[in-house]
Scaffold this motif. Structure first.
Motif, mmCIF file in Angstrom:
data_model
loop_
_atom_site.group_PDB
_atom_site.id
_atom_site.type_symbol
_atom_site.label_atom_id
_atom_site.label_comp_id
_atom_site.label_asym_id
_atom_site.label_seq_id
_atom_site.Cartn_x
_atom_site.Cartn_y
_atom_site.Cartn_z
ATOM 1 N N GLY A 115 42.708 20.028 55.909
ATOM 2 C CA GLY A 115 43.240 20.615 57.129
ATOM 3 C C GLY A 115 44.309 21.640 56.849
ATOM 4 N N PHE A 116 44.747 22.291 57.920
ATOM 5 C CA PHE A 116 45.748 23.345 57.827
ATOM 6 C C PHE A 116 46.774 23.131 58.930
ATOM 7 C CE2 PHE A 116 41.760 24.912 56.204
ATOM 8 C CZ PHE A 116 42.118 25.481 54.992
ATOM 9 N N SER A 117 48.015 22.932 58.528
ATOM 10 C CA SER A 117 49.077 22.749 59.507
ATOM 11 C C SER A 117 49.535 24.099 60.026
ATOM 12 C CB SER A 117 50.261 22.016 58.872
ATOM 13 O OG SER A 117 51.364 22.016 59.754
ATOM 14 N N GLN A 120 52.721 25.356 58.425
ATOM 15 C CA GLN A 120 52.688 25.922 57.076
ATOM 16 C C GLN A 120 51.846 27.191 56.969
ATOM 17 O OE1 GLN A 120 51.069 22.582 54.945
ATOM 18 N NE2 GLN A 120 53.090 21.781 54.420
ATOM 19 N N HIS A 121 51.099 27.518 58.013
ATOM 20 C CA HIS A 121 50.142 28.618 57.897
ATOM 21 C C HIS A 121 50.288 29.629 59.031
ATOM 22 C CE1 HIS A 121 48.243 25.435 55.401
ATOM 23 N NE2 HIS A 121 47.977 26.464 54.632
ATOM 24 N N ASP A 122 51.515 30.085 59.246
ATOM 25 C CA ASP A 122 51.773 31.200 60.164
ATOM 26 C C ASP A 122 51.393 30.901 61.604
ATOM 27 O OD1 ASP A 122 52.550 32.742 57.880
ATOM 28 O OD2 ASP A 122 50.440 33.110 57.481
ATOM 29 N N GLY A 123 51.625 29.677 62.036
ATOM 30 C CA GLY A 123 51.408 29.341 63.431
ATOM 31 C C GLY A 123 49.958 29.034 63.745
ATOM 32 N N GLU A 124 49.678 28.856 65.033
ATOM 33 C CA GLU A 124 48.334 28.455 65.455
ATOM 34 C C GLU A 124 47.288 29.509 65.147
ATOM 35 O OE1 GLU A 124 48.355 27.129 69.488
ATOM 36 O OE2 GLU A 124 49.611 25.375 69.065
ATOM 37 N N ASN A 125 47.635 30.778 65.218
ATOM 38 C CA ASN A 125 46.656 31.816 64.889
ATOM 39 C C ASN A 125 46.347 31.822 63.395
ATOM 40 O OD1 ASN A 125 46.345 32.693 67.538
ATOM 41 N ND2 ASN A 125 48.007 34.181 67.384
ATOM 42 N N GLY A 126 47.378 31.611 62.568
ATOM 43 C CA GLY A 126 47.136 31.518 61.126
ATOM 44 C C GLY A 126 46.276 30.317 60.781
ATOM 45 N N GLN A 127 46.500 29.214 61.472
ATOM 46 C CA GLN A 127 45.655 28.032 61.292
ATOM 47 C C GLN A 127 44.211 28.357 61.657
ATOM 48 O OE1 GLN A 127 46.138 24.999 64.292
ATOM 49 N NE2 GLN A 127 45.787 23.331 62.837
ATOM 50 N N ALA A 128 44.035 29.042 62.775
ATOM 51 C CA ALA A 128 42.687 29.377 63.248
ATOM 52 C C ALA A 128 41.959 30.324 62.288
ATOM 53 C CB ALA A 128 42.752 29.999 64.637
ATOM 54 N N ASP A 158 56.835 18.004 67.205
ATOM 55 C CA ASP A 158 57.858 18.752 66.485
ATOM 56 C C ASP A 158 57.213 19.938 65.780
ATOM 57 O OD1 ASP A 158 59.881 19.748 64.919
ATOM 58 O OD2 ASP A 158 60.382 17.828 63.959
ATOM 59 N N ALA A 159 57.497 21.130 66.260
ATOM 60 C CA ALA A 159 56.865 22.328 65.703
ATOM 61 C C ALA A 159 57.292 22.589 64.266
ATOM 62 C CB ALA A 159 57.199 23.544 66.574
ATOM 63 N N THR A 160 58.382 21.984 63.811
ATOM 64 C CA THR A 160 58.853 22.203 62.444
ATOM 65 C C THR A 160 58.312 21.162 61.461
ATOM 66 O OG1 THR A 160 60.862 20.872 62.739
ATOM 67 C CG2 THR A 160 60.977 23.204 63.369
ATOM 68 N N ASN A 161 57.654 20.152 61.974
ATOM 69 C CA ASN A 161 57.119 19.073 61.140
ATOM 70 C C ASN A 161 55.650 19.368 60.850
ATOM 71 O OD1 ASN A 161 55.972 16.662 60.160
ATOM 72 N ND2 ASN A 161 57.486 15.412 61.243
ATOM 73 N N SER A 162 55.335 19.629 59.587
ATOM 74 C CA SER A 162 53.964 20.026 59.255
ATOM 75 C C SER A 162 52.961 18.931 59.604
ATOM 76 C CB SER A 162 53.860 20.395 57.776
ATOM 77 O OG SER A 162 54.138 19.280 56.948
#
Length: 583
Positions: free
Chosen positions: A251-253, A256-264, A293-297
């Protein structure tokens, strides 16, 4: 370590049977999108969660069947929660990858199973599970990340293999057809994997599972698989079948990966790379966010927001698009890697031979390329399932970036085309055009009235120029009564053809498209211009010589179309309306 006689005999039988690698038919089917795709969950009973998973068009779920939740009194199993999970999955057509984990304090003080009593109890529990759910489309995984000290303190592969050697024979006795995976390693972990292989893992499991987590490019998984297969060959022996590889968690948090768009951006690439690498089952981790928590991966791996709302994140849409855009297709090959190693252009083929493609770049840059010959007509579908304006063909310019895009074939549909009119040449003209159309469409005269405001289709014109016609306009379109031009075919001073037209939005001329190849004087030439929502293309004698992307609106009105006076001859002029015109 001592075993009862019946366990020892089962172990010998297990070692012979496991060489066949049970589940080969299942793993082969998993190569077809989306049969080998699934998602990790963390619940036994959650109807909305199950519905969310089903909405992704996945075929698998992965779930911990945690030992201490089922056996809370020695030798007594409460399967009620597991029954609910299995029944809910079956009702939705989902298969289950069940993880038999973790330690049970009734037998072990630590989060691992290393005592003889613990191994016996774990084996009995595993056998009970396999026996109860035989025939439920379940495959079984021995532990989760035993090389991670959080799940197996000390992460000793020898200890793990002792558990495997105890549990698998009991499971085979309960269900000889059970499909069993291991070691479920965190990352490829070469040293840990090698120790397991050396200790005889292949004699017990039907597939090798691992979790290729990484902070950077998903494409690095290809290197992982190369390393893993080299190790497998070393211990499997030359010429012997290798077991399937399963990515049972990746998976991709968003943290850690530039927000929801980076995850996508990363999720569909991981799924496609798994298919490309020959991974036989890909499980995304995980279904929903595990906290707010947006800061918790650890809180932000989900494809959906956490309950109760379970809203789709962009990554969910991107994964669903993989399943829908390539449904029924298998990976075939990667195209053009030698030309551009940073661009991924993957071909997928259906059982009927139809081809679809996915492309992207792995370096966050844009890479321009031309569609190769043999692709035919196709439409473009974005990472999130939006079909783009336009129909594309070989020779068209495309750009690959970090977002996956799909190329879906579009069959030519002559039934969508309509001949608006044909302007016939002088009776004595002897051109190579096709036979005259029906009398209703054919007229003779100096110009052709199209009868439409928006000409989206094609203009097909035969002419035989002389050198004196070079440097001139050879055909015009528009409201010719007011000298308002919207379409112009030209030959430059060297005889090189080009065409331009206006668009309605802003009433501006688009950049001309043309070719550097001059038309020969004294010979008939066919010049065809197709324009509209599908883009712009120029054909000379049936061969496309220039193209431009689709525009944001239709072309400007072309009430009339007329050949210009030539020193040579004007031949047949045909005007066709409709999308997807193809010669």
């Amino acid at each position: 370590m001592k075993f009862p006689i019946f366990l020892a005999s089962m172990a010998a039988g297990c070692m012979l049977a496991a060489a066949d690698f049970r589940g080969s038919e299942l793993f082969d089917r998993n190569r077809i999108v989306p049969e080998g795709m699934g998602v990790n969950i963390h619940f036994f009973d959650h109807e909305s969660g199950m519905d969310a998973l089903k909405s992704l068009d996945m075929r698998w779920l992965r779930m911990d069947i945690t030992w201490d939740r089922v056996e809370r009194e020695k030798g007594v199993y409460d399967f009620s929660q597991v029954d609910k999970l299995m029944n809910d999955a079956k009702a939705r057509g989902l298969r289950v990858l069940a993880i038999i984990d973790y330690a049970n304090k009734l037998y072990e003080p630590e989060q691992k199973v290393i005592s003889e009593a613990g191994r016996r109890a774990y084996s009995a529990y595993a056998a009970a599970l396999v026996r109860r759910y035989a025939g439920h489309d379940v495959i079984w995984e021995i532990w989760n990340e035993p090389n991670n000290s959080g799940f197996w303190p000390g992460n000793d592969p020898g200890e793990y293999m002792e558990l495997v050697k105890a549990a698998v024979p009991a499971m085979r006795e309960a269900d000889p057809q059970a499909v069993i995976l291991g070691p479920s390693a965190y990352r490829v972990a070469p040293e840990y994997m090698e120790a397991c292989f050396k200790a005889g893992l292949f004699d017990y499991v039907d597939a090798v599972s691992f979790h290729p987590y990484r902070r950077h490019r998903p494409e690095e998984v290809l290197d992982d698989v190369v390393v893993l297969r080299e190790l497998m060959r070393k211990y499997r022996g030359p010429g012997r079948e290798l077991p399937p590889i399963v990515c049972s968690e990746w998976g991709f948090s968003a943290t850690q990966h530039d927000g929801e768009n980076g995850q996508a951006l990363r999720v569909p690439r991981a799924a496609l790379l798994s298919l490309m690498a020959g991974i036989d089952l890909y499980i995304y981790y995980d279904l929903w966010n595990d906290g707010g928590d947006a800061t918790n991966s650890e809180h932000n791996y989900g494809l959906f927001t956490s309950p109760p709302f379970l809203m789709e994140k962009p990554a969910a849409v991107a994964l669903k698009t993989v399943a829908k855009a390539l449904a029924g297709f298998r990976f075939s090959r990667r195209i053009g890697a030698e030309e551009n190693p940073n661009r991924f252009l993957l071909e997928f083929v259906s059982s009927s031979g139809e081809k679809r493609y996915a492309h992207w770049s792995d370096d966050e840059k844009e890479h321009e390329w031309r569609v190769p010959a043999g692709f035919g007509m196709f439409s473009r579908v974005t990472m999130t399932g939006q079909k783009r304006i336009g129909v594309y063909r070989p020779g068209d310019r495309l750009v690959s970036g970090p977002a996956v895009e799909y190329l879906i074939p579009e069959a030519a549909k002559p039934e969508n085309w309509k001949v608006l009119g044909v302007l016939l040449p002088a009776p004595d003209a002897a051109g190579p055009w096709q036979a005259e159309p029906s009398a209703e469409a054919a007229v003779r005269g100096e110009r052709l009235a199209t009868g439409v405001r928006d000409l989206s289709g094609a203009v097909d014109y035969w002419f035989r120029p002389e050198k004196e016609d070079f440097g001139k306009t050879i055909l015009t379109g528009g409201d010719l009564d007011r000298s308002f031009l919207t379409l112009e075919f030209r030959l430059d001073a060297e005889g090189r053809p080009s065409v331009r037209h206006r668009v309605r939005q802003g009433q501006k001329w688009l950049e001309p498209i043309g070719t550097n190849e001059a038309v020969p004087p004294g010979r008939w030439t066919r010049m065809t211009y197709a324009a509209g929502w599908e883009g712009r293309r120029l054909y000379i004698n049936g061969q496309m010589v220039a193209s431009a992307p689709a525009e944001l609106g239709p072309v400007s009105p072309a009430f009339h179309i007329a050949p210009a006076p030539l020193k040579g001859e004007a031949g047949q002029l045909k005007v066709i309306s409709g999308d997807g015109f193809q010669l």
